[in-house]
Motif scaffolding. Structure first.
Motif, PDB file in Angstrom:
ATOM      1  N   LEU A   3       2.325  -4.719 -10.779  1.00 38.60           N
ATOM      2  CA  LEU A   3       3.149  -3.538 -11.033  1.00 38.60           C
ATOM      3  C   LEU A   3       3.327  -3.275 -12.521  1.00 38.60           C
ATOM      4  N   GLU A   4       3.403  -4.327 -13.302  1.00 40.37           N
ATOM      5  CA  GLU A   4       3.563  -4.154 -14.751  1.00 40.37           C
ATOM      6  C   GLU A   4       2.313  -3.589 -15.404  1.00 40.37           C
ATOM      7  N   GLN A   5       1.174  -3.698 -14.711  1.00 43.91           N
ATOM      8  CA  GLN A   5      -0.083  -3.178 -15.258  1.00 43.91           C
ATOM      9  C   GLN A   5      -0.415  -1.781 -14.746  1.00 43.91           C
ATOM     10  N   LEU A   6       0.418  -1.231 -13.878  1.00 41.52           N
ATOM     11  CA  LEU A   6       0.169   0.115 -13.351  1.00 41.52           C
ATOM     12  C   LEU A   6       0.242   1.153 -14.468  1.00 41.52           C
ATOM     13  N   ARG A   7      -0.608   2.157 -14.375  1.00 39.27           N
ATOM     14  CA  ARG A   7      -0.565   3.296 -15.286  1.00 39.27           C
ATOM     15  C   ARG A   7      -0.628   4.584 -14.484  1.00 39.27           C
ATOM     16  N   PRO A   8       0.343   5.521 -14.672  1.00 41.45           N
ATOM     17  CA  PRO A   8       1.502   5.456 -15.563  1.00 41.45           C
ATOM     18  C   PRO A   8       2.394   4.264 -15.211  1.00 41.45           C
ATOM     19  N   SER A   9       3.103   3.756 -16.205  1.00 44.28           N
ATOM     20  CA  SER A   9       3.842   2.512 -16.040  1.00 44.28           C
ATOM     21  C   SER A   9       5.154   2.728 -15.288  1.00 44.28           C
ATOM     22  N   VAL A  10       5.570   1.699 -14.572  1.00 45.81           N
ATOM     23  CA  VAL A  10       6.867   1.678 -13.908  1.00 45.81           C
ATOM     24  C   VAL A  10       7.929   1.402 -14.961  1.00 45.81           C
ATOM     25  N   ALA A  11       9.057   2.123 -14.893  1.00 46.30           N
ATOM     26  CA  ALA A  11      10.104   1.967 -15.899  1.00 46.30           C
ATOM     27  C   ALA A  11      10.646   0.539 -15.932  1.00 46.30           C
ATOM     28  N   ARG A  12      10.783  -0.057 -14.765  1.00 46.69           N
ATOM     29  CA  ARG A  12      11.241  -1.442 -14.710  1.00 46.69           C
ATOM     30  C   ARG A  12      10.752  -2.092 -13.423  1.00 46.69           C
ATOM     31  N   VAL A  13      10.210  -3.288 -13.539  1.00 48.45           N
ATOM     32  CA  VAL A  13       9.813  -4.085 -12.383  1.00 48.45           C
ATOM     33  C   VAL A  13      10.865  -5.168 -12.194  1.00 48.45           C
TER      34      VAL A  13
ATOM     35  N   LEU B  82      -6.205  12.577  -3.987  1.00 40.36           N
ATOM     36  CA  LEU B  82      -7.128  11.450  -3.936  1.00 40.36           C
ATOM     37  C   LEU B  82      -8.420  11.772  -4.689  1.00 40.36           C
ATOM     38  N   SER B  83      -8.913  12.974  -4.517  1.00 33.57           N
ATOM     39  CA  SER B  83     -10.182  13.349  -5.142  1.00 33.57           C
ATOM     40  C   SER B  83     -10.061  13.461  -6.657  1.00 33.57           C
ATOM     41  N   THR B  84      -8.868  13.769  -7.166  1.00 37.12           N
ATOM     42  CA  THR B  84      -8.659  13.881  -8.618  1.00 37.12           C
ATOM     43  C   THR B  84      -8.185  12.579  -9.244  1.00 37.12           C
ATOM     44  N   GLY B  85      -7.898  11.555  -8.425  1.00 34.55           N
ATOM     45  CA  GLY B  85      -7.441  10.278  -8.961  1.00 34.55           C
ATOM     46  C   GLY B  85      -5.952  10.184  -9.181  1.00 34.55           C
ATOM     47  N   THR B  86      -5.194  11.220  -8.808  1.00 35.75           N
ATOM     48  CA  THR B  86      -3.738  11.151  -8.928  1.00 35.75           C
ATOM     49  C   THR B  86      -3.176  10.078  -8.009  1.00 35.75           C
ATOM     50  N   LEU B  87      -3.731   9.983  -6.802  1.00 34.62           N
ATOM     51  CA  LEU B  87      -3.377   8.922  -5.864  1.00 34.62           C
ATOM     52  C   LEU B  87      -4.550   7.943  -5.770  1.00 34.62           C
ATOM     53  N   ARG B  88      -4.232   6.653  -5.911  1.00 34.07           N
ATOM     54  CA  ARG B  88      -5.271   5.622  -5.880  1.00 34.07           C
ATOM     55  C   ARG B  88      -4.801   4.506  -4.947  1.00 34.07           C
ATOM     56  N   PRO B  89      -5.275   4.493  -3.710  1.00 29.94           N
ATOM     57  CA  PRO B  89      -4.794   3.509  -2.731  1.00 29.94           C
ATOM     58  C   PRO B  89      -5.267   2.097  -3.056  1.00 29.94           C
TER      59      PRO B  89
ATOM     60  N   PRO C 192       0.809  -1.225   0.000  1.00 33.99           N
ATOM     61  CA  PRO C 192       0.000   0.000   0.000  1.00 33.99           C
ATOM     62  C   PRO C 192       0.845   1.279   0.000  1.00 33.99           C
ATOM     63  N   PHE C 193       1.926   1.275   0.788  1.00 34.42           N
ATOM     64  CA  PHE C 193       2.826   2.425   0.811  1.00 34.42           C
ATOM     65  C   PHE C 193       3.572   2.560  -0.505  1.00 34.42           C
ATOM     66  N   GLY C 194       4.063   1.439  -1.031  1.00 37.99           N
ATOM     67  CA  GLY C 194       4.819   1.464  -2.274  1.00 37.99           C
ATOM     68  C   GLY C 194       4.020   2.009  -3.438  1.00 37.99           C
ATOM     69  N   VAL C 195       2.745   1.620  -3.526  1.00 39.18           N
ATOM     70  CA  VAL C 195       1.903   2.072  -4.633  1.00 39.18           C
ATOM     71  C   VAL C 195       1.716   3.583  -4.599  1.00 39.18           C
ATOM     72  N   LEU C 196       1.454   4.148  -3.421  1.00 40.01           N
ATOM     73  CA  LEU C 196       1.271   5.602  -3.334  1.00 40.01           C
ATOM     74  C   LEU C 196       2.579   6.338  -3.581  1.00 40.01           C
ATOM     75  N   ALA C 197       3.709   5.772  -3.142  1.00 44.22           N
ATOM     76  CA  ALA C 197       5.012   6.397  -3.415  1.00 44.22           C
ATOM     77  C   ALA C 197       5.284   6.424  -4.916  1.00 44.22           C
ATOM     78  N   ILE C 198       4.950   5.341  -5.607  1.00 44.14           N
ATOM     79  CA  ILE C 198       5.126   5.291  -7.058  1.00 44.14           C
ATOM     80  C   ILE C 198       4.253   6.340  -7.745  1.00 44.14           C
ATOM     81  N   GLN C 199       2.996   6.424  -7.350  1.00 41.15           N
ATOM     82  CA  GLN C 199       2.078   7.379  -7.976  1.00 41.15           C
ATOM     83  C   GLN C 199       2.506   8.822  -7.728  1.00 41.15           C
ATOM     84  N   LEU C 200       2.932   9.123  -6.502  1.00 37.89           N
ATOM     85  CA  LEU C 200       3.381  10.474  -6.186  1.00 37.89           C
ATOM     86  C   LEU C 200       4.647  10.825  -6.961  1.00 37.89           C
ATOM     87  N   ALA C 201       5.564   9.869  -7.099  1.00 41.72           N
ATOM     88  CA  ALA C 201       6.792  10.111  -7.860  1.00 41.72           C
ATOM     89  C   ALA C 201       6.489  10.367  -9.335  1.00 41.72           C
TER      90      ALA C 201
END
Length: 332
Positions: free
Chosen positions: A171-181, A294-301, A142-151
């Motif tokens: 992680l490979e299906q995350l959008r925006p995508s992670v550069a490397r998993v 959160l309200s704009t969807g930039t962060l999605r827990p 849960p922490f990692g996902v929000l850190a990725i989205q914020l970055a």
């Protein structure tokens, strides 16, 4: 009124979670707010921190990340009025912030702790900037996902490690995508080599770990954690390592390596915001930014289905034992 508490024993293993009746003071202080809680998130309780701070309580309240409706305000409160919807983290000196109307109770409660940790790690400690390269270890947490989205929001290139094939697929299906998993669950995959290959041998600018492997003989749950010398090796010149490992110990060769790289190390403890009232303004700014994103969807827990209060004790035991991968929220 009923509440969820941790009943402390002589050791951490003896701690039990109970639902207990509690009395709410009828009179408010001048600067206090009474909130009718609609949802609260369950996070692991740091019993050792409680002991270190010498809080003399047999029952410790659990579920401190809350969202609800303001029921009553003290005479000196000007920011809130009855019926306002608010989000907050229950500590002795912090106040809540307004909840955007379209943000759900469960999503708001479930993102507070991990959002605060992500902001503390990336902004306060690591000072991220566009163009940096970030490695998030255990990126599917849960922490990692929000850190990725914020970055991603700040234009940072993100690498993430996966602890299982399921985490890697997620992680490979995350959008925006992670550069490397980097699938560290696979014995053929080397974390250091993967990071150096991705950065052309320069190393990453920022590393956020989810714990560090301290010894050769570790419990199964810590088997996939990186060694400290691996993190130091993959860190670039002028890089910053943010650790969640409370018992990290650096030997002289480790310090020498960090010195040669002019790299730095910080310890991530989001509870530090409650240690100084001088940080109140920055803390509230972070909280407001979290709920806006959160309200704009930039962060999605990443959330489990909400559970009712009568299931709270069993759910909290699972959270404390780290048997739940997504964030659990009690809905009232």
């Amino acid at each position: 009124m009923k509440g969820l508490y941790c009943k402390l024993g002589e050791t951490a293993a003896e701690a039990k979670f109970v639902i207990q009746e509690t009395n709410v003071p009828s009179a408010l202080g001048s600067n206090q707010v009474k909130v009718q809680v609609k949802a609260c998130a369950l996070s692991p309780l740091d019993i050792k921190l409680h002991e270190d701070l010498k809080f003399q309580r047999d029952l410790v309240p659990v579920g401190r990340e809350i969202v609800g409706i303001v029921h009553q305000v003290g005479p000196k409160v000007t920011f809130f009025q009855p019926d306002d919807e608010v989000v907050g983290k229950l500590t002795c000196v912090r106040s809540p912030v307004q909840k955007p109307e379209k943000l759900s109770w469960v999503e708001a409660a479930g993102a507070i702790r991990d959002g605060l940790r992500a902001y503390t790690a990336l902004h306060t400690l690591a000072r991220i900037a566009s163009g940096h390269t970030l490695l998030v270890l255990d990126g599917a947490s849960p922490f990692g996902v929000l850190a990725i989205q914020l970055a991603h929001y700040h234009g940072v290139k993100v690498l993430a490690s996966a602890l299982s094939s399921e985490d890697q697929k997620f992680l490979e299906q995350l959008r925006p995508s992670v550069a490397r998993v980097i699938g560290v669950w696979d014995a053929k995959v080397d974390l250091v080599d993967s990071c150096l290959e991705e950065t052309g041998g320069l190393g990453v600018d920022i590393v956020i770990d989810s714990g560090v492997r301290l010894h050769e003989e570790e419990p199964e749950a810590r088997r996939l954690l990186p060694y400290k010398h691996d993190i130091i090796t993959l860190l670039g010149v002028g890089g910053h390592w943010v650790t969640t490992e409370q018992n990290l110990q650096l030997d002289p060769p480790d310090s020498r390596s960090l010195f040669l790289k002019a790299a730095s190390l910080s310890f991530l403890n989001e509870e530090v915001w409650g240690a100084s009232s001088a940080r109140q303004g920055r803390y509230l700014h972070i909280m407001k930014d979290i709920v806006e994103k959160l309200s704009t969807g930039t962060l999605r827990p990443q959330l489990e289905d909400p559970v009712p209060l009568f299931d709270a004790t069993v759910s909290m035991e699972m959270v404390q034992k780290k048997q739940v991968r997504k964030r659990l929220v009690i809905q009232l």
